[in-house]
Write an enzyme that holds these catalytic residues in place. Sequence first.
Site, PDB file in Angstrom:
ATOM      1  N   ASP A 202       0.796  -1.228   0.000  1.00 26.04           N
ATOM      2  CA  ASP A 202       0.000   0.000   0.000  1.00 26.04           C
ATOM      3  C   ASP A 202       0.831   1.282   0.000  1.00 26.04           C
ATOM      4  O   ASP A 202       0.290   2.375   0.085  1.00 26.04           O
ATOM      5  CB  ASP A 202      -0.943   0.018   1.202  1.00 26.04           C
ATOM      6  CG  ASP A 202      -0.208  -0.069   2.536  1.00 26.04           C
ATOM      7  OD1 ASP A 202       1.023  -0.274   2.526  1.00 26.04           O
ATOM      8  OD2 ASP A 202      -0.865   0.065   3.580  1.00 26.04           O
ATOM      9  N   GLN A 203       2.151   1.173  -0.141  1.00 24.47           N
ATOM     10  CA  GLN A 203       2.949   2.397  -0.137  1.00 24.47           C
ATOM     11  C   GLN A 203       2.878   3.071  -1.508  1.00 24.47           C
ATOM     12  O   GLN A 203       2.847   2.410  -2.547  1.00 24.47           O
ATOM     13  CB  GLN A 203       4.387   2.113   0.271  1.00 24.47           C
ATOM     14  CG  GLN A 203       5.195   1.277  -0.687  1.00 24.47           C
ATOM     15  CD  GLN A 203       6.535   0.861  -0.090  1.00 24.47           C
ATOM     16  OE1 GLN A 203       6.597   0.233   0.978  1.00 24.47           O
ATOM     17  NE2 GLN A 203       7.627   1.202  -0.780  1.00 24.47           N
TER      18      GLN A 203
ATOM     19  N   GLY B 234      18.872  12.074 -23.230  1.00 30.86           N
ATOM     20  CA  GLY B 234      19.795  11.053 -23.668  1.00 30.86           C
ATOM     21  C   GLY B 234      19.715  10.863 -25.176  1.00 30.86           C
ATOM     22  O   GLY B 234      18.955  11.524 -25.873  1.00 30.86           O
ATOM     23  N   TRP B 235      20.505   9.957 -25.688  1.00 29.46           N
ATOM     24  CA  TRP B 235      20.577   9.750 -27.135  1.00 29.46           C
ATOM     25  C   TRP B 235      19.220   9.379 -27.724  1.00 29.46           C
ATOM     26  O   TRP B 235      18.767   9.952 -28.712  1.00 29.46           O
ATOM     27  CB  TRP B 235      21.603   8.666 -27.433  1.00 29.46           C
ATOM     28  CG  TRP B 235      21.835   8.446 -28.886  1.00 29.46           C
ATOM     29  CD1 TRP B 235      21.457   7.360 -29.629  1.00 29.46           C
ATOM     30  CD2 TRP B 235      22.502   9.333 -29.784  1.00 29.46           C
ATOM     31  NE1 TRP B 235      21.849   7.517 -30.930  1.00 29.46           N
ATOM     32  CE2 TRP B 235      22.507   8.720 -31.061  1.00 29.46           C
ATOM     33  CE3 TRP B 235      23.104  10.583 -29.637  1.00 29.46           C
ATOM     34  CZ2 TRP B 235      23.081   9.318 -32.174  1.00 29.46           C
ATOM     35  CZ3 TRP B 235      23.679  11.176 -30.749  1.00 29.46           C
ATOM     36  CH2 TRP B 235      23.658  10.545 -31.998  1.00 29.46           C
TER      37      TRP B 235
ATOM     38  N   GLU C 117      20.705  15.711 -26.915  1.00 29.96           N
ATOM     39  CA  GLU C 117      21.740  15.319 -27.862  1.00 29.96           C
ATOM     40  C   GLU C 117      21.212  15.364 -29.301  1.00 29.96           C
ATOM     41  O   GLU C 117      20.606  14.398 -29.741  1.00 29.96           O
ATOM     42  CB  GLU C 117      22.255  13.926 -27.537  1.00 29.96           C
ATOM     43  CG  GLU C 117      22.799  13.809 -26.111  1.00 29.96           C
ATOM     44  CD  GLU C 117      23.346  12.431 -25.794  1.00 29.96           C
ATOM     45  OE1 GLU C 117      23.839  11.727 -26.697  1.00 29.96           O
ATOM     46  OE2 GLU C 117      23.260  12.038 -24.623  1.00 29.96           O
TER      47      GLU C 117
ATOM     48  N   TYR D  56      34.224  10.433 -23.548  1.00 29.92           N
ATOM     49  CA  TYR D  56      34.327   9.073 -24.071  1.00 29.92           C
ATOM     50  C   TYR D  56      33.588   8.991 -25.397  1.00 29.92           C
ATOM     51  O   TYR D  56      32.984   9.962 -25.842  1.00 29.92           O
ATOM     52  CB  TYR D  56      33.740   8.070 -23.080  1.00 29.92           C
ATOM     53  CG  TYR D  56      32.532   8.574 -22.351  1.00 29.92           C
ATOM     54  CD1 TYR D  56      31.272   8.504 -22.913  1.00 29.92           C
ATOM     55  CD2 TYR D  56      32.659   9.153 -21.099  1.00 29.92           C
ATOM     56  CE1 TYR D  56      30.159   8.989 -22.249  1.00 29.92           C
ATOM     57  CE2 TYR D  56      31.562   9.638 -20.432  1.00 29.92           C
ATOM     58  CZ  TYR D  56      30.315   9.551 -21.006  1.00 29.92           C
ATOM     59  OH  TYR D  56      29.212  10.044 -20.345  1.00 29.92           O
ATOM     60  N   ASP D  57      33.658   7.816 -26.026  1.00 35.23           N
ATOM     61  CA  ASP D  57      33.083   7.615 -27.360  1.00 35.23           C
ATOM     62  C   ASP D  57      33.716   8.548 -28.384  1.00 35.23           C
ATOM     63  O   ASP D  57      33.061   8.961 -29.344  1.00 35.23           O
ATOM     64  CB  ASP D  57      31.566   7.806 -27.355  1.00 35.23           C
ATOM     65  CG  ASP D  57      30.843   6.627 -26.759  1.00 35.23           C
ATOM     66  OD1 ASP D  57      31.523   5.688 -26.329  1.00 35.23           O
ATOM     67  OD2 ASP D  57      29.609   6.642 -26.716  1.00 35.23           O
TER      68      ASP D  57
END
Length: 460
Positions: free
Chosen positions: A126-127, A154-155, A211, A299-300
Amino acid sequence: MRRRTLSGLAIAACAFSLAATLAPAAHATGGHGKDHGGSHAGSAPAYKRVGYFTQWGVYGRDFQVKDLETSGAAAKLTHINYAFGNVSADGKCFTGNVPGEADAWADYVRPLDAAGSVDGVADTDDQALAGNFNQLRELKAKHPGLKVMISLGGWSWSTHFSDAARTAASRKAFVSSCIDLYIKGNLPVDGVRGGDGAAAGLFDGVDIDWEWPGSAGDSDTVHRPEDKRNFTALVHEFRTQLDAYAKSGAASRKGGHPGAKPRHYDLSAFVPTSPEKIDAGFDVPRIMRDVDFVNLQGYDFHVSGEKTTAQQSALYAKDDFSVDQTVRAWLRRGAPARKLVMGMPFYGQGWTGVTGGGDGLGQPATAPAPATWAAGYEDYKALKKLAESGTYKVHRNVRDGSAWLFDGTTLWTYDDPQVLRTKTAYIRDHRLGGAMFWSLDGDTDDGELMTAVDRGLSRR
């Protein structure tokens, strides 16, 4: 940021592909394509340590919020960026159970048993708040200085950013919807879960991961020449509405305590390494007035979809993308060093069918390397095992701050603790804002990379 092409709903929704950010090279499926900087005086540690937690990692990867506690990472982080929140076709923040678009089940509906919970107590039927959101709330209770940010886009989910930011009215409505959903915590009702204020007090700010404004991103992501102007205005609208909500007193009534001084909501953005993409979409001096920090793509720089092996995250590189080149590009355009947070990969990019001999770097390759979740993309914890197997040789360019594994046929370029120590020294020497990581589920069970960064940044 990057995205992972893992399997299942969450994966498709959230794969960050950063490399596309970079340029001619195709992006990878993996995490961010994902950076940071300083915060308001007196409210932040000397260096930010920002880690991305992937919504979809709780499935096949079975990486839970509790793992941040057991690995020791939570005690070393200043910010957790929850990846991601999506933007609808009508320019609003939203959630629900829509395959490939939203996953309320992972966010706040899924019950956790006692063994899977941060506080060791099972969720009840029940939360109003369960799932990752409730576990992050429990993690914050154990670490009161820890901040949780909702990362938008995001991408894969930057599709509708350009539309949402196009006019003053659309920006106002978009930002208002994001604050309502995440900052006020007014979640859609899903059975007993959700409702007004269900997640109030959980999120401490917003991370904008568009992006890319003004440049091509994922295949279905809209971009326009006017995105640069509109992104600047969008950042300002977020700053204005976040500050107004903080000053309204409602923030202390929902999740704080009466009489508390107005809280400050952090605002950050993930930003690219490519100078062309920076200039096409980012009015650096103006956005820096409103953000607390930006997360630099670190990175990438090269990805496994390319036909030639190359470094993906070197600190220095001649006539190529590098962390140092990225930092200098942002500094030259007016960014304060203290607001630049260096992105670091907790994964590697890999190629197979490598020919040409030598150490494998800069050689032709036939395909992305086989991997656990997505070809050409592998977690650090798996690469560490390869390095220890005796089959692969670890190569280093100490001058450039890079490392890679090569077995004569397959090559992986990645960061290990030695590389990260070099990068944290650079952060200290250049007085940057800190370090960011994509993504936390790539680290070892004992948080080896997180520990290396924390120790490096803690040196005086």
